[in-house]
Write an enzyme that holds these catalytic residues in place. Structure first.
Site, PDB file in Angstrom:
ATOM      1  N   HIS A  32       0.819  -1.217   0.000  1.00 42.36           N
ATOM      2  CA  HIS A  32       0.000   0.000   0.000  1.00 42.36           C
ATOM      3  C   HIS A  32       0.854   1.269   0.000  1.00 42.36           C
ATOM      4  O   HIS A  32       0.456   2.289   0.540  1.00 42.36           O
ATOM      5  CB  HIS A  32      -0.969   0.015   1.196  1.00 42.36           C
ATOM      6  CG  HIS A  32      -2.156  -0.876   0.982  1.00 42.36           C
ATOM      7  ND1 HIS A  32      -3.240  -0.503   0.227  1.00 42.36           N
ATOM      8  CD2 HIS A  32      -2.397  -2.142   1.386  1.00 42.36           C
ATOM      9  CE1 HIS A  32      -4.116  -1.503   0.199  1.00 42.36           C
ATOM     10  NE2 HIS A  32      -3.626  -2.509   0.888  1.00 42.36           N
ATOM     11  N   SER A 122      -4.127 -11.471 -10.391  1.00 41.64           N
ATOM     12  CA  SER A 122      -4.562 -12.123 -11.626  1.00 41.64           C
ATOM     13  C   SER A 122      -5.097 -11.084 -12.608  1.00 41.64           C
ATOM     14  O   SER A 122      -4.907 -11.210 -13.814  1.00 41.64           O
ATOM     15  CB  SER A 122      -5.622 -13.179 -11.334  1.00 41.64           C
ATOM     16  OG  SER A 122      -6.702 -12.614 -10.623  1.00 41.64           O
ATOM     17  N   ASP A 167       1.519  -3.908  -9.556  1.00 45.20           N
ATOM     18  CA  ASP A 167       1.161  -5.240 -10.052  1.00 45.20           C
ATOM     19  C   ASP A 167       1.516  -5.425 -11.524  1.00 45.20           C
ATOM     20  O   ASP A 167       2.119  -6.431 -11.917  1.00 45.20           O
ATOM     21  CB  ASP A 167      -0.347  -5.484  -9.861  1.00 45.20           C
ATOM     22  CG  ASP A 167      -0.774  -5.320  -8.412  1.00 45.20           C
ATOM     23  OD1 ASP A 167       0.108  -5.296  -7.534  1.00 45.20           O
ATOM     24  OD2 ASP A 167      -1.986  -5.212  -8.164  1.00 45.20           O
TER      25      ASP A 167
END
Ligand code: GLA
Length: 381
Positions: A32, A122, A167
Site C-alpha cells: 500500500h 490475476s 502489479d
C-alpha cells in the site's frame, strides 16, 4: 500449455494464434505504498494468465474464457465496463484505442492458473497479457512502460480500482531470481538478486475473497491523499510521503483526524521498512528481513486496517516458529494470501499442522502455493 490453449483456440475460432503469458506477482515488502509515492519490492511468480490471440478485421472482439467457459462477441466501438473478467480485456482495448493506436478487432482465448482473489494480481496479469498481445499482433511499437500504464489505466477506468503501478509493473518487468526494487514516483527500478539459501517462499491462501476490498482500497487511498495534502499545506517543500516524518504527522495530522493519522503513520513507517529490507536482502540477512515482514503485517492489520481475522490467524500461527523467518499478509488485503519465508526442511510439517488448525478455527480450507520467481510477460514459443 501452449498446445492446450492453441487447440482450444482452434475449437472456438479460426486462424493461427500467438500465445502470450503474463505472470502473477508477490511482494516482499512495501505494501500500500505504490500509490503513496514509496518503493515496492515485488517479483513475478510461476502462476500465469495465458492468452491465444489472432487479428480480425471486422471491428469485433471474440473472446473465450477457458476458466469460466464463456464466449463473448463485442464490437470495438461499443466497449463498456462489466462485472466479470471481460472488463479487464475491454479496459485494455479501450485504453489502446484512446491512446490513438489503430486496431480492427481480434479473437482471444484466455486461460489462467493464478487463483482469483488471492492477492496475486490475476487481473493485472490479464491486463498485461492482453496489452502485450495486442501490441505484438498489431506491431504497434508500444514500449513496456506504456504497456504498464495501459494496464493500470484499464484497472482504474474499467475495473473501478484506483490502483497503483506495482502489479502490472511486476508482471511485465519480472525477472527470474530477482525482485524488483521499484521507485513508484519515478518508475526507476533495479533488480535485486533473490538469494534465499535453504529457505523457500510459501504462500498460504486464506480462501477469504476480498469482496469489500476495492471500495476500502479507494477509501485508504483517499485518506492518504487528504493527509498528504494537509502536510503539504503546512510544509510546502514536501512532495511525497518520503519527505514526511512521524513527528510531522503528530504535529499536523493527529489533531486533525486520528484515523487519517494512523493510515499516514503506517505509510511513513512502511517506506522506512522497505529501505531497511533492501539493505538486509543485499547483505543476505534474511533473519532481519523476516522481522520486517512481521512488522509490516502488524502495521497492515492495526494501522492501515486492511487485514482480517483469517490472515491475522495465519500470521499468529507462524510467528513463534523459528523455521519461519518472516510472514505477512500480501496485496490489497481483506483476504487473499500470506507470504512466508520458510526453512526448506520444515515446510511439509508446517503445512500439515497449519491446515488442520486453520480448518478447525475458521472452517475454511487452506490452500498452499509454493512459488518460484520467473520472467515477466512474454511470447510462449
Ligand atoms: C493491490 C493494488 C496495488 C497495491 C497493492 C497493495 O494489489 O493493485 O497497486 O496498491 O494492492 O500494496
Amino acid at each position: 500449455m501452449k498446445t492446450k490453449i492453441e487447440s482450444i483456440f482452434h475449437q472456438k475460432f479460426e486462424g493461427k494464434p500467438l500465445i502470450v503469458r503474463s505472470p502473477g506477482r508477490i511482494n516482499f515488502i512495501g505494501e500500500h505504498v505504490d500509490y503513496n509515492g514509496g518503493y515496492v519490492l515485488p517479483a513475478a511468480i510461476d502462476k500465469y494468465i495465458y492468452v491465444a490471440i489472432d487479428k480480425r478485421n471486422d471491428g469485433i472482439i471474440g473472446l473465450y474464457s477457458v476458466n469460466f467457459d464463456v464466449k463473448i462477441e463485442i464490437e470495438l466501438n461499443n466497449l463498456k465496463p462489466s462485472n466479470d473478467f471481460s472488463t479487464y480485456v475491454f479496459g485494455v482495448v479501450d485504453q489502446v484505442i484512446k491512446r490513438g493506436y489503430s486496431i480492427s478487432g481480434f479473437n482471444i482465448v484466455i486461460y489462467g492458473d493464478i487463483p482469483v482473489g488471492a492477492g496475486l494480481s490475476s487481473s493485472a496479469a490479464l491486463e498485461s497479457a492482453v496489452a502485450f498481445a495486442i501490441n505484438e499482433v498489431y506491431q504497434l511499437g508500444i514500449s513496456k512502460l506504456e504497456l504498464v500504464s495501459i494496464a493500470q489505466s484499464a484497472e482504474s477506468t474499467f475495473a473501478g480500482v484506483n490502483c497503483g503501478v506495482m502489479d502490472m509493473f511486476a508482471s511485465i518487468y519480472g525477472q527470474k531470481d530477482f525482485a524488483i526494487k521499484l521507485d513508484c514516483n519515478s518508475l526507476q527500478f533495479e533488480y535485486m538478486p533473490l538469494v534465499l539459501d535453504g529457505y523457500s517462499l510459501v504462500l498460504f491462501n486464506s480462501n477469504v475473497k476480498h469482496s469489500l476490498a476495492s471500495s476500502a482500497y479507494n477509501v485508504r487511498r483517499r485518506q492518504c491523499e487528504i493527509g498528504l495534502n494537509r502536510i503539504k499545506h503546512f510544509l510546502p517543500k514536501v512532495n511525497t510521503f518520503r519527505d514526511v516524518t512521524e513527528s510531522n504527522l503528530i504535529e499536523y495530522i493527529l489533531p486533525f483526524d486520528k484515523e487519517i493519522f494512523t493510515r499516514c503513520l503506517y505509510v511513513v513507517k512502511e517506506i522506512q521498512r522497505l529501505n531497511e529490507a533492501c539493505q538486509h536482502l543485499a547483505n543476505g540477512n534474511l533473519q532481519a528481513l523476516g522481522q520486517l515482514l512481521y512488522a509490516t503485517h502488524d502495521g497492515l492489520s492495526l494501522e492501515y486496517e486492511v487485514s482480517c481475522f483469517e490472515l491475522d490467524f495465519l500470521i499468529d500461527e507462524v510467528k513463534g516458529n523459528s523455521n519461519v523467518l518472516g510472514a505477512r499478509m500480501m496485496g490489497g488485503g481483506f483476504g487473499g494470501c500470506t507470504i512466508n519465508i520458510v526453512k526448506d526442511e520444515a515446510i511439509s510439517e508446517l503445512i500439515d499442522s497449519l491446515k488442520v488448525n486453520y480448518l478447525k478455527t475458521t472452517g475454511l480450507h487452506l490452500e498452499v502455493i509454493k512459488v518460484q520467481t520467473v520472467n515477466g510477460t512474454e511470447i510462449v514459443v
